[in-house]
Motif scaffolding. Structure first.
Motif, short mmCIF file in Angstrom:
data_model
loop_
_atom_site.label_atom_id
_atom_site.label_comp_id
_atom_site.label_asym_id
_atom_site.label_seq_id
_atom_site.Cartn_x
_atom_site.Cartn_y
_atom_site.Cartn_z
N GLU A 263 4.93 13.42 -2.12
CA GLU A 263 5.29 12.26 -2.96
C GLU A 263 6.63 11.68 -2.54
O GLU A 263 6.77 10.48 -2.42
CB GLU A 263 5.29 12.66 -4.43
CG GLU A 263 3.89 12.84 -4.97
CD GLU A 263 3.84 13.06 -6.46
OE1 GLU A 263 4.73 12.55 -7.18
OE2 GLU A 263 2.91 13.74 -6.90
N ALA B 172 0.81 -1.23 0.00
CA ALA B 172 0.00 0.00 0.00
C ALA B 172 0.84 1.28 0.00
O ALA B 172 0.29 2.37 -0.18
CB ALA B 172 -0.93 0.01 1.20
N PRO C 204 2.64 2.93 -2.13
CA PRO C 204 2.46 3.93 -3.20
C PRO C 204 1.22 4.82 -3.01
O PRO C 204 1.16 5.91 -3.55
CB PRO C 204 2.32 3.08 -4.46
CG PRO C 204 3.01 1.80 -4.14
CD PRO C 204 2.76 1.58 -2.67
N THR C 205 0.25 4.37 -2.22
CA THR C 205 -0.96 5.17 -2.00
C THR C 205 -0.79 6.21 -0.89
O THR C 205 -1.69 7.01 -0.64
CB THR C 205 -2.17 4.28 -1.65
OG1 THR C 205 -1.94 3.65 -0.38
CG2 THR C 205 -2.39 3.21 -2.72
N ASN D 147 0.49 12.11 -1.20
CA ASN D 147 -0.55 13.11 -1.44
C ASN D 147 -1.84 12.90 -0.65
O ASN D 147 -2.84 13.54 -0.96
CB ASN D 147 -0.86 13.23 -2.94
CG ASN D 147 0.36 13.62 -3.72
OD1 ASN D 147 1.08 14.54 -3.34
ND2 ASN D 147 0.64 12.91 -4.80
N ILE D 148 -1.83 12.03 0.36
CA ILE D 148 -3.03 11.91 1.19
C ILE D 148 -2.99 13.00 2.26
O ILE D 148 -1.93 13.47 2.68
CB ILE D 148 -3.20 10.51 1.82
CG1 ILE D 148 -2.06 10.19 2.78
CG2 ILE D 148 -3.33 9.44 0.76
CD1 ILE D 148 -2.31 8.96 3.61
#
Length: 141
Positions: free
Chosen positions: A102, A51, A53-54, A57-58
């Protein structure tokens, strides 16, 4: 409202690294612990790695509150129960304070918990908006 969830003491920690400019501060955050957690969740290293890579930008959300002595603290994904139109609903007490960039330097760290046990935490860089005075007080104290 003071957060309480299963009488857990949260070990998530935000540590300031450096101001980026007048508007933003680079900080480091313990995101989550691997394995079984006090809130009954369980995260394997393989699932977290998949997970990763997710993460970019959260939003970074939190609930800043004053404890019984008036000291500002950062809660978790805190909620309160409110009555709306004759029904009870959960309402988040969190607000967005920043974001995960990022290039977030995600890595794992071994942390000694308050009870002496050790846990492996996912740690990453975050960018916080300086305009939230209460949040800035908590991470610098």
């Amino acid at each position: 409202m003071k957060p309480t969830v299963n009488n857990s003491v949260f070990q998530t920690k935000i540590t300031p690294i450096k101001p980026l400019n007048e508007e933003f501060t680079l900080a480091q955050c313990r995101v989550m612990a691997l394995g079984k957690n006090r809130n009954f969740s369980h995260f394997s290293k393989e699932a977290v790695d998949e997970a990763l890579p997710t993460l970019a930008n959260i939003p970074v959300i939190a609930h800043v509150f004053a404890d019984d002595e008036g000291k500002l603290r950062i809660g978790g994904h805190d909620m309160e129960i409110v009555s709306e139109d004759g029904t009870f609903k959960f309402k988040s007490t969190c607000i967005p304070y920043g974001t995960v960039p990022e290039a977030n330097n995600a890595h794992y760290e071994e942390v000694e918990e308050a009870d002496g046990t050790k846990a492996t935490y996912l740690v990453c860089d975050i960018i916080l908006w300086n305009r939230f005075e209460d949040l800035m007080k908590t991470i610098y104290s």
